[in-house]
Design an enzyme around this catalytic site. Structure first.
Site, PDB file in Angstrom:
ATOM      1  N   TYR A 142      -5.411   4.331   1.736  1.00  0.00           N
ATOM      2  CA  TYR A 142      -4.338   3.911   0.821  1.00  0.00           C
ATOM      3  C   TYR A 142      -4.405   4.817  -0.417  1.00  0.00           C
ATOM      4  O   TYR A 142      -5.294   4.687  -1.248  1.00  0.00           O
ATOM      5  CB  TYR A 142      -4.554   2.441   0.467  1.00  0.00           C
ATOM      6  CG  TYR A 142      -3.414   1.761  -0.250  1.00  0.00           C
ATOM      7  CD1 TYR A 142      -2.261   2.440  -0.631  1.00  0.00           C
ATOM      8  CD2 TYR A 142      -3.484   0.405  -0.547  1.00  0.00           C
ATOM      9  CE1 TYR A 142      -1.230   1.792  -1.290  1.00  0.00           C
ATOM     10  CE2 TYR A 142      -2.455  -0.254  -1.203  1.00  0.00           C
ATOM     11  CZ  TYR A 142      -1.339   0.443  -1.578  1.00  0.00           C
ATOM     12  OH  TYR A 142      -0.318  -0.198  -2.244  1.00  0.00           O
ATOM     13  N   LYS A 172      -1.277   5.227   3.954  1.00  0.00           N
ATOM     14  CA  LYS A 172      -0.072   4.936   3.189  1.00  0.00           C
ATOM     15  C   LYS A 172      -0.087   5.833   1.983  1.00  0.00           C
ATOM     16  O   LYS A 172      -1.056   5.822   1.214  1.00  0.00           O
ATOM     17  CB  LYS A 172      -0.035   3.470   2.744  1.00  0.00           C
ATOM     18  CG  LYS A 172       1.194   3.165   1.898  1.00  0.00           C
ATOM     19  CD  LYS A 172       1.264   1.751   1.372  1.00  0.00           C
ATOM     20  CE  LYS A 172       2.568   1.595   0.587  1.00  0.00           C
ATOM     21  NZ  LYS A 172       2.611   0.380  -0.240  1.00  0.00           N
TER      22      LYS A 172
END
Lengths: 305, 305
Positions: A142, A172
């Site tokens: 992330y 992400k």
């Protein structure tokens, strides 16, 4: 690489977390909202930034995961956020997600010490992976440096996917920096790269993006899901245009209070307006303008459908 | 304002946290080190930044506090760090500190969401204070924007000390920005301002600083304590000069691994070199140079005295 990647591109919503007036978690409303998101075609990136995950206690998160599973929300549609500053807590939460059969985890780097070296970040992820010790762990990195202050570099990705090719399966990219997203897509074919905005689909899908994990998937999950299905057909452009308008409206407001306010209105439950500090709830000075802009854009969340 | 302020200026050490080879906390070594720090004249700011507090699980911190109390380390010499991103966890830890009779708490703001507004930060501190609900809570704010990304402004201090004059009693200013420390000292007479370096004592004490809470108090607690006692006498200048030399040596290295390495050498326990990710342990490329510089400065930690 994983089941998710073998499917067509997916949308995940960092599901908003509803609170009661005393700021305890409203589990029932959370389960209902997650069920609605799934019914609209979205997967659940519960405990994301927009879920106020870092404002939730570890034990609240583990309890919520268990409540979701008990309520029959399919674990294979969930990629909970499990990254925490304290390694033992990140391990415990990641373990809980794997035990429940979650499709993956979306795992922040530790975000207190900065700058953090790639050696230190590699050790953090390696220790989580080794401690959990399960082939079923599919870990998504992330990258959200504006909140963590700790970027996930391409050099770190390279080290992690070399060491753990079956576990570290995607990322992400919430940096909002398209050049970074593009670089990840080009450098790591087969690695699942999720931009953090549906406004980027038209640029990211041609390069093989795995879909998107987007704050505004909380309010327009179905339109994003339809756009992903329509990719490569003439319908896509109109849906992409619609998505961008709505995304643009939210992006100009305090994102989480704005999303919660719109959910509160759509579900007829003012409790959704509650946020935990340091966030501040939607305020009359901008919330009415937000609703007016959405009306002008003919936005309809379609809640209860 | 508090008992602490009524005493002469104090030094607190953000006590280093020792880990075993598997990175579990070495409670015995921690208790022994805390006992040594107290014997050298330092108070204990356990769970500070240099304690790797944010790399410790909540339950590890609560257990360590209880172990310290059981071991007879005086709670009135402790101001544990209790600020956490998740309000319920910050409340739980603050409550534990108050229950054990700690002299105060050193309470970080929530450090994930940024920028955080003063309204949101006021709400965070207010909710901790209201939830703990004890006159015995003496809360010290913790301004360390290079790690939190969330500064404690003078406007926020003003609001908090107006609302909670008997509870919000001081601040640690770790910004390294002397103008900011000076402004706090001048604007809030009676409010306990602790600079984060003993090198600033000569500037801060004339303005009424409450002492210091310094990383390097882990390795030169006694010299700092002696300097504070010597303030206003001719001996102070020589002690201040000595403190600055040692502080300067550590400040040019990765602070926490450097401190742990020096403690490992002084106590003859290599286990002290362990750090939790994302930190990386002392490395031969600089650790030998550190030891040589300290020898040249005739530094002696005096461990075991």
């Amino acid at each position: 690489m994983t089941d998710i990647a073998q499917r067509s591109p997916q949308v995940f919503a960092p599901a908003l977390t509803p609170f009661n007036a005393d700021l305890s978690v409203n589990s029932e409303a959370f389960i209902g909202f997650c069920r609605w998101l799934v019914s609209q075609g979205a997967g659940l990136a519960v405990f994301g930034t927009n879920s106020e995950a870092n404002s939730l206690a570890l034990e609240e998160k583990i309890a919520l995961l268990e409540r979701l599973a008990e309520a029959g929300i399919p674990a294979d549609r969930m990629i909970p956020g499990t990254g925490l500053c304290a390694l033992p807590e990140a391990i415990a939460l990641t373990r809980a997600a794997v035990a429940l059969g979650c499709a993956g985890t979306l795992t922040l780097p530790p975000f207190y010490f900065k700058p953090a070296s790639d050696d230190g970040l590699f050790a953090y992820y390696a220790q989580i992976i080794e401690a959990v010790g399960s082939d079923r762990l599919k870990l998504y990195l992330y990258h959200i440096p504006q909140f963590t202050g700790v970027p996930i570099t391409c050099a770190l990705i390279e080290r992690l996917i070399t060491a753990y090719p079956k576990t570290v399966v995607g990322i992400k990219d919430s940096s909002g920096n398209w050049e970074n997203t593009e670089r990840m897509l080009r450098e790591f074919p087969g690695f699942e790269v999720y931009p953090a905005s549906e406004a980027l689909l038209e640029k990211a899908l041609p390069l093989g993006a795995a879909g998107c994990i987007s704050a505004t998937a909380n309010v327009q999950p179905n339109t994003i899901a339809r756009a992903l299905k329509a990719w490569g057909t003439p319908e896509f452009d109109a849906l992409q245009a619609e998505l961008k308008v709505v995304r643009g409206i939210f992006q100009a407001k305090p994102m989480i209070p704005a999303l919660k306010h719109v959910v509160a209105k759509a579900f007829g439950d003012a409790g959704w307006d509650h946020v935990r500090p340091p966030l501040v709830a939607a305020d009359a000075s901008w919330a009415e303008g937000l609703m007016a802009e959405l009306r002008d854009a003919r936005f309809d969340m379609g809640a209860g459908q």
